[in-house]
Design a protein around this motif. Structure first.
Motif, PDB file in Angstrom:
ATOM      1  N   ALA A 118       0.829  -1.206   0.000  1.00 34.67           N
ATOM      2  CA  ALA A 118       0.000   0.000   0.000  1.00 34.67           C
ATOM      3  C   ALA A 118       0.864   1.257   0.000  1.00 34.67           C
ATOM      4  N   VAL A 119       1.932   1.247   0.805  1.00 39.53           N
ATOM      5  CA  VAL A 119       2.826   2.414   0.855  1.00 39.53           C
ATOM      6  C   VAL A 119       3.508   2.622  -0.490  1.00 39.53           C
ATOM      7  N   GLY A 120       4.060   1.547  -1.049  1.00 36.73           N
ATOM      8  CA  GLY A 120       4.687   1.653  -2.364  1.00 36.73           C
ATOM      9  C   GLY A 120       3.719   2.081  -3.435  1.00 36.73           C
ATOM     10  N   GLY A 121       2.468   1.590  -3.319  1.00 43.28           N
ATOM     11  CA  GLY A 121       1.437   1.939  -4.292  1.00 43.28           C
ATOM     12  C   GLY A 121       0.951   3.366  -4.177  1.00 43.28           C
ATOM     13  N   MET A 122       1.349   4.069  -3.129  1.00 46.50           N
ATOM     14  CA  MET A 122       1.007   5.488  -3.008  1.00 46.50           C
ATOM     15  C   MET A 122       2.189   6.372  -3.391  1.00 46.50           C
ATOM     16  N   VAL A 123       3.389   5.938  -3.049  1.00 47.16           N
ATOM     17  CA  VAL A 123       4.574   6.761  -3.299  1.00 47.16           C
ATOM     18  C   VAL A 123       4.882   6.848  -4.789  1.00 47.16           C
ATOM     19  N   GLY A 322       4.456   0.265  -8.030  1.00 46.16           N
ATOM     20  CA  GLY A 322       4.670   0.464  -6.603  1.00 46.16           C
ATOM     21  C   GLY A 322       4.231  -0.724  -5.777  1.00 46.16           C
ATOM     22  N   VAL A 323       3.037  -1.248  -6.058  1.00 46.43           N
ATOM     23  CA  VAL A 323       2.518  -2.382  -5.280  1.00 46.43           C
ATOM     24  C   VAL A 323       3.340  -3.641  -5.524  1.00 46.43           C
ATOM     25  N   PHE A 324       3.587  -3.962  -6.798  1.00 42.58           N
ATOM     26  CA  PHE A 324       4.246  -5.228  -7.117  1.00 42.58           C
ATOM     27  C   PHE A 324       5.702  -5.258  -6.647  1.00 42.58           C
ATOM     28  N   PHE A 325       6.462  -4.238  -7.000  1.00 45.81           N
ATOM     29  CA  PHE A 325       7.892  -4.295  -6.689  1.00 45.81           C
ATOM     30  C   PHE A 325       8.167  -4.085  -5.208  1.00 45.81           C
ATOM     31  N   THR A 326       7.338  -3.329  -4.511  1.00 47.68           N
ATOM     32  CA  THR A 326       7.515  -3.221  -3.060  1.00 47.68           C
ATOM     33  C   THR A 326       7.271  -4.571  -2.408  1.00 47.68           C
ATOM     34  N   THR A 327       6.222  -5.266  -2.849  1.00 45.72           N
ATOM     35  CA  THR A 327       5.931  -6.597  -2.311  1.00 45.72           C
ATOM     36  C   THR A 327       7.050  -7.574  -2.630  1.00 45.72           C
ATOM     37  N   TYR A 328       7.530  -7.554  -3.874  1.00 47.43           N
ATOM     38  CA  TYR A 328       8.582  -8.480  -4.291  1.00 47.43           C
ATOM     39  C   TYR A 328       9.880  -8.239  -3.520  1.00 47.43           C
TER      40      TYR A 328
END
Length: 432
Positions: A118-123, A322-328
């Motif tokens: 969620a954080v990556g998907g916002m930044v 943001g969502v995918f690569f932060t999770t990965y």
């Protein structure tokens, strides 16, 4: 028990007196129906705003109603954004409270990946929007940086329910947790970055009213004739303070007890969700999505503006990246791990789905460009276009996994010994 006939008010408001309303309420609690109503409202607004009667749409949206002495003489569209949407945010607040107390956000290990996502998907979407407008020399648009950061949970879940059958529970939990954190961060963004003037007196009064509401529900008070007036006072004072009034809805929702003798979270959410999904959010969408595009030439012109392609790029590219690569990266370099039921293609599909911005994105667009009509219209066009593109791309990815989801669903529901308990919930040595 008394043999006296039941009183008229009790008979009128008895659940059994309104079986049709019960059926409608249950329908409105389903994600597909709520998302469909949202879509219908947005399409109706677009059709009206681009018809020969578009001036009538504008007059209705701009019609002012409310007491001037209380500074509540607002346009119909403002009442929808500031007033009705507070109901939606109250439900969000209750959901957030439950997730923190008994849900997935209670367990840091389980919540780590979707929270980081969620954080990556916002930044990343915010950085893309800012980068596009800086490089194009339009620094006056930077106030719209937060438009592509939000995920519309109603639309996202509706698309998920429609395109992907037999969903594994892990997929839904990941999206729900991501969206809940996304909502929380979006609320903070609205409160911190889109409060232009702050009046401490009304703000203090709003916090006192919220505290009184919290004390009442914590002590088991359930009467709407008491709770609703307190909530309205808190909302009005929050509106007068300069903080967006929907923040009052979230804070009121946070006060509702989830556990214990006076737990009321499930009951209040159950009662208010049909009002939120069936009326408040569609009405907001109807007055927020109506933008006069001007045909294909007008649409093409809007796409050439940095606000428009900045928001679209943020939703369609920034969100999934943001969502995918932060999770990965978190799963690769920490002890956090993806649920064994999920593949990375599932995460990518959910990452695309997170690009459906709609409700909160439209709200932030109104706040960011309330004094710039052209940029405001560009933001609306961008949110609608980007959300549709994100939904279509997510559908393609998730549909390719339906066969796998069906196998997972069959494994989760297998009951070989017909004892009514799925085999996955039995001790391993007892399984057939």
């Amino acid at each position: 028990m008394s043999d006296q006939p039941e009183s008229l008010p009790r008979r009128i408001f008895s659940r059994t007196s309104w079986p049709e309303w019960q059926r409608i309420s249950e329908l409105l609690r389903t994600e597909t129906v709520g998302g469909a109503l949202l879509l219908v409202a947005a399409l109706a607004a677009l059709v009206w705003a681009n018809s020969p009667w578009s001036a009538t749409y504008d007059r209705v949206s701009d019609f002012v109603i409310g007491p001037h002495s209380l500074h509540l003489d607002l346009s119909i569209s403002a009442w929808a954004a500031d007033g009705l949407l507070a109901i939606f945010f109250f439900v969000v607040g209750v959901e957030l409270k439950r997730e923190f107390v008994v849900g997935d956000l209670r367990d840091p290990a389980k919540a780590a990946l979707p929270i980081a996502a969620a954080v990556g998907g916002m930044v990343v979407p915010a950085v893309i929007f800012v980068g596009i407008n800086l490089t194009s020399g339009h620094t006056e648009n930077l106030g719209g940086w937060a438009i592509p950061v939000a995920t519309d949970i109603a639309f996202a879940l509706a698309v998920l329910a429609v395109v992907a059958t037999h969903l594994p529970s892990a997929l839904r939990i990941f999206l729900l947790t991501l969206a809940v954190v996304d909502d929380l961060l979006a609320i903070v963004v609205i409160a911190v970055f889109y409060t232009t003037q702050l009046s401490f007196g009304p703000l203090a009064g709003a916090l006192v009213a919220i505290a009184v509401f919290g004390l009442a529900v914590q002590r088991g008070l359930r009467s709407p004739f008491v709770l609703v007036p307190i909530a309205v006072v808190a909302w009005a004072l929050m509106h007068a303070s300069g903080v967006h009034a929907t923040v009052a809805g979230v804070l009121l929702g946070f006060t509702v007890p989830v556990l214990g003798r006076h737990a009321a979270a499930d009951r209040l959410e159950h009662r208010l969700r049909p009002l939120s999904a069936g009326f408040a959010v569609p009405v907001f969408a109807f007055f927020a999505a109506g933008v006069t595009v001007g045909g294909l030439s007008g649409f093409a012109s809007a796409l050439s503006h940095p606000v428009t392609y900045g928001v679209i790029a943020g939703l369609v590219i920034g969100k999934p990246v943001g969502v995918f690569f932060t999770t990965y990266l978190l799963a690769r370099f920490t002890k956090a791990s993806l649920d064994e039921e999920l593949a990375w293609r599932d995460v990518f599909g959910l990452a695309l789905l997170a690009g459906i911005g709609f409700t909160v994105s439209l709200l932030i667009g109104e706040l960011a460009f309330e004094n710039s009509p052209i940029a405001h219209d560009d933001a609306k066009i961008a949110v609608l276009t980007g959300s549709v593109l994100a939904g279509l791309l997510a559908a393609v990815v998730l549909l390719s996994r339906n066969a796998a989801y069906r196998r997972i669903h069959e494994a989760e529901t297998l009951d070989a010994d017909n004892d009514g308990v799925p085999d996955i919930y039995q001790p391993r040595q007892d399984r057939p």
